[in-house]
Design a protein around this motif. Structure first.
Motif, short mmCIF file in Angstrom:
data_model
loop_
_atom_site.label_atom_id
_atom_site.label_comp_id
_atom_site.label_asym_id
_atom_site.label_seq_id
_atom_site.Cartn_x
_atom_site.Cartn_y
_atom_site.Cartn_z
N VAL A 241 -6.97 -0.71 -8.28
CA VAL A 241 -5.74 -1.04 -7.56
C VAL A 241 -4.92 0.21 -7.19
CG1 VAL A 241 -3.66 -2.43 -7.52
CG2 VAL A 241 -5.72 -3.34 -8.58
N PRO A 242 -4.77 1.18 -8.09
CA PRO A 242 -3.97 2.35 -7.70
C PRO A 242 -4.56 3.04 -6.47
CG PRO A 242 -4.36 2.34 -10.06
CD PRO A 242 -5.19 1.23 -9.50
N GLN A 243 -5.87 3.05 -6.37
CA GLN A 243 -6.53 3.71 -5.24
C GLN A 243 -6.27 2.94 -3.95
OE1 GLN A 243 -10.49 3.64 -6.87
NE2 GLN A 243 -10.12 5.48 -8.07
N ARG A 244 -6.33 1.61 -4.05
CA ARG A 244 -6.06 0.81 -2.85
C ARG A 244 -4.62 0.96 -2.41
NH1 ARG A 244 -7.88 -4.83 -5.36
NH2 ARG A 244 -9.37 -3.86 -6.79
N LEU A 245 -3.72 1.01 -3.40
CA LEU A 245 -2.30 1.12 -3.07
C LEU A 245 -2.02 2.48 -2.42
CD1 LEU A 245 0.52 -0.05 -3.18
CD2 LEU A 245 0.70 0.68 -5.57
N ALA A 246 -2.62 3.52 -2.97
CA ALA A 246 -2.44 4.86 -2.37
C ALA A 246 -2.94 4.85 -0.93
CB ALA A 246 -3.17 5.91 -3.20
N THR B 45 1.23 -6.13 -11.06
CA THR B 45 0.39 -4.94 -11.08
C THR B 45 0.92 -3.88 -10.11
OG1 THR B 45 -1.52 -6.23 -11.76
CG2 THR B 45 -1.98 -4.12 -10.72
N ILE B 46 1.36 -4.34 -8.93
CA ILE B 46 1.94 -3.40 -7.96
C ILE B 46 3.15 -2.69 -8.57
CG2 ILE B 46 3.10 -3.21 -5.72
CD1 ILE B 46 0.39 -3.97 -5.11
N SER B 47 4.03 -3.48 -9.17
CA SER B 47 5.23 -2.90 -9.80
C SER B 47 4.86 -1.83 -10.81
CB SER B 47 6.01 -3.99 -10.53
OG SER B 47 6.89 -4.64 -9.66
N ARG B 48 3.94 -2.19 -11.68
CA ARG B 48 3.56 -1.25 -12.74
C ARG B 48 2.96 0.03 -12.17
NH1 ARG B 48 3.27 -5.49 -17.05
NH2 ARG B 48 2.09 -7.04 -15.89
N ILE B 49 2.13 -0.10 -11.15
CA ILE B 49 1.47 1.09 -10.61
C ILE B 49 2.47 1.97 -9.87
CG2 ILE B 49 -0.24 1.91 -8.96
CD1 ILE B 49 -1.91 -0.55 -9.80
N LEU B 50 3.37 1.34 -9.11
CA LEU B 50 4.39 2.13 -8.42
C LEU B 50 5.23 2.89 -9.45
CD1 LEU B 50 5.59 -0.21 -5.50
CD2 LEU B 50 4.29 1.91 -5.32
N LYS C 135 4.35 3.90 -12.35
CA LYS C 135 3.55 5.00 -12.87
C LYS C 135 3.49 6.16 -11.88
CE LYS C 135 0.03 3.68 -15.75
NZ LYS C 135 -1.33 3.17 -16.02
N MET C 136 3.38 5.82 -10.59
CA MET C 136 3.32 6.86 -9.57
C MET C 136 4.63 7.64 -9.48
SD MET C 136 1.27 5.00 -6.46
CE MET C 136 -0.52 4.92 -6.39
N VAL C 137 5.72 6.94 -9.74
CA VAL C 137 7.02 7.61 -9.74
C VAL C 137 7.08 8.60 -10.90
CG1 VAL C 137 9.49 7.30 -10.10
CG2 VAL C 137 8.27 5.75 -8.56
N VAL C 138 6.67 8.15 -12.07
CA VAL C 138 6.65 9.01 -13.25
C VAL C 138 5.82 10.27 -12.99
CG1 VAL C 138 5.81 9.21 -15.62
CG2 VAL C 138 7.06 7.16 -14.90
N LYS C 139 4.69 10.09 -12.30
CA LYS C 139 3.80 11.22 -12.04
C LYS C 139 4.23 12.02 -10.83
CE LYS C 139 -0.16 9.65 -14.49
NZ LYS C 139 -0.08 10.54 -15.66
N VAL D 51 10.70 5.80 -5.13
CA VAL D 51 10.90 4.45 -4.62
C VAL D 51 12.38 4.11 -4.57
CG1 VAL D 51 10.47 2.00 -5.00
CG2 VAL D 51 8.69 3.67 -5.53
N ASN D 52 12.75 3.47 -3.47
CA ASN D 52 14.14 3.08 -3.27
C ASN D 52 14.15 1.73 -2.57
OD1 ASN D 52 17.00 3.68 -3.21
ND2 ASN D 52 16.28 5.83 -3.26
#
Lengths: 228, 228
Positions: free
Chosen positions: A148-153, A187-192, A194-198, A203-204
């Motif tokens: 999922v993270p790859q698809r979202l990216a 799942t989208i929420s969680r991955i976003l 995580k991406m913010v942390v990294k 996100v706004n």
DNA sequence: TATTTCTTTTGACTTAAGTCAATGTGTGTG
DNA sequence: CACACACATTGACTTAAGTCAAAAGAAATA
């Protein structure tokens, strides 16, 4: 109600003579669908296809327990529901207006007649269906070979490219985005998050700023989000 | 080397005059591929498409770490690699001969010229691409909305229907079957074993006897394998 | 502005299916 | 015929992502 003028700029009808556009405008039927309205359902018999004039339409499948997978989001000027016009005779999926929508309906027979007289519209339609096949190829690849993270990216980069900005704005809600990527909103929420942390994104609300595009591309191509 | 005669019975060329078949047979190039040979790779530039005369070809995607998803298994008489002939110009996926194979190659330009003269081949091609879109729709549905036992049940029923027997024979190995269903061989093994225990099927090497078709259909449609 | 309703986020838990490794079964070649 | 190699099965373990539930935010309606 100037159908003729709308038709002129639809890619599918590119290369037609004014005479033919005129003819098309006569056989087209205009429909309005309010947001949320089901336009057709999987299995319905079809005797023609639609061209979207304004609004947006999602094409989707539903599982027995109600989970939804969006196959395609149709934007203005695109045709939709064209599969049964050329093979089989029933729609393979569902269509719902996700905004207030205006669409033209073209009866199968008229279009085929037109194609027999002038192959340019057939060639345009072939280009369109081929384009769709290509998109499906990517969808299948995503669902089967990527996480999922790859698809979202990949999705964010696609929007960023399309809108030509690193400051993208989601024009669908998380539920629909999840359904498009073959996952669920949680799942989208969680991955976003995580991406913010990294520090890949910021996100706004519905706005997402792509900070580290290099890393996002790596991710979209198949790298792992979690290595570190 | 009677290309002309092979062309006559290819669905894509149905409705053409002998004169046109004659012409096609002149522009077609005949290729042989041994089992295992890569015919084209994703990203390759294409200036035409193939029609399979004999053997079989798998169309597939590969992930960065080598996992494979089969999109389609091409059987004799079917065209393949046609997407870039009409949109984009590169193959969206890979093609490999999974048996010794003979195929004809048609240059893009010749076919388009032919379509401009006679729309029937364009309509045939539209039917074919639409058919492919329909199949993709099912593939996406399977990958996203169904679990592996459900996909496997659907696959067995499909073969059973196609071959008109409840005593089906897998004509691909488990690795390829897994790749077609978006999973791995181990999972296929385990699920088949479970289905045997539940008396849905009987397995004998590559032969599978469908015992409880009712239950398999339920499963394919979305029921759970494990409720008991 | 208050209130209801929908959307999103977060946490704790479950689960289907993947990974890795060992063993078993065929199948084709020298 | 035996050896080797590819294919298939089974077991133990891991993991990504789903489920369910609750809380927090946002948006729509009164």
């Amino acid at each position: 109600m100037d159908i003729k003028n709308s038709l002129k700029y639809i890619p599918l009808f590119k290369g037609l003579f004014d005479r033919q556009i005129e003819e098309l405008s006569k056989i087209a039927m205009r429909y309005s669908f309010l947001k949320g309205k089901i336009i057709f359902s999987e299995g319905d018999e079809a005797d023609g296809f639609y061209v979207l004039l304004s609004g947006r339409v999602k094409i989707f499948k539903v599982s027995r327990d109600g989970k939804e997978q969006i196959l395609h989001i149709i934007e203005a000027q695109e045709p939709f529901g064209e599969v049964p016009a050329f093979a089989g005779k029933r729609f393979p999926a569902n269509a719902e207006a996700i905004e207030d929508t205006i669409a033209l309906f073209f009866p199968r027979e008229s279009i085929i007649q037109l194609m027999k007289n002038d192959p340019s519209i057939a060639l345009n339609m072939l280009a369109l269906l081929s384009q769709r096949l290509r998109q499906f190829t990517d969808l299948v690849e995503g669902l089967s070979l990527k996480e999922v993270p790859q698809r979202l990216a990949a999705y964010m980069l696609l929007i960023s490219e399309r809108e030509k900005t690193d400051n993208i704005e989601l024009n669908i809600n998380k539920k629909q985005l999840a359904s498009l990527l073959g996952t669920i909103p949680e799942t989208i929420s969680r991955i976003l998050a995580k991406m913010v942390v990294k520090n890949l994104i910021d996100v706004n609300g519905k706005r997402i700023k792509l900070i580290d595009k290099r890393a996002l591309e790596e991710l979209a191509y198949g790298a792992k989000l979690d290595i570190q």
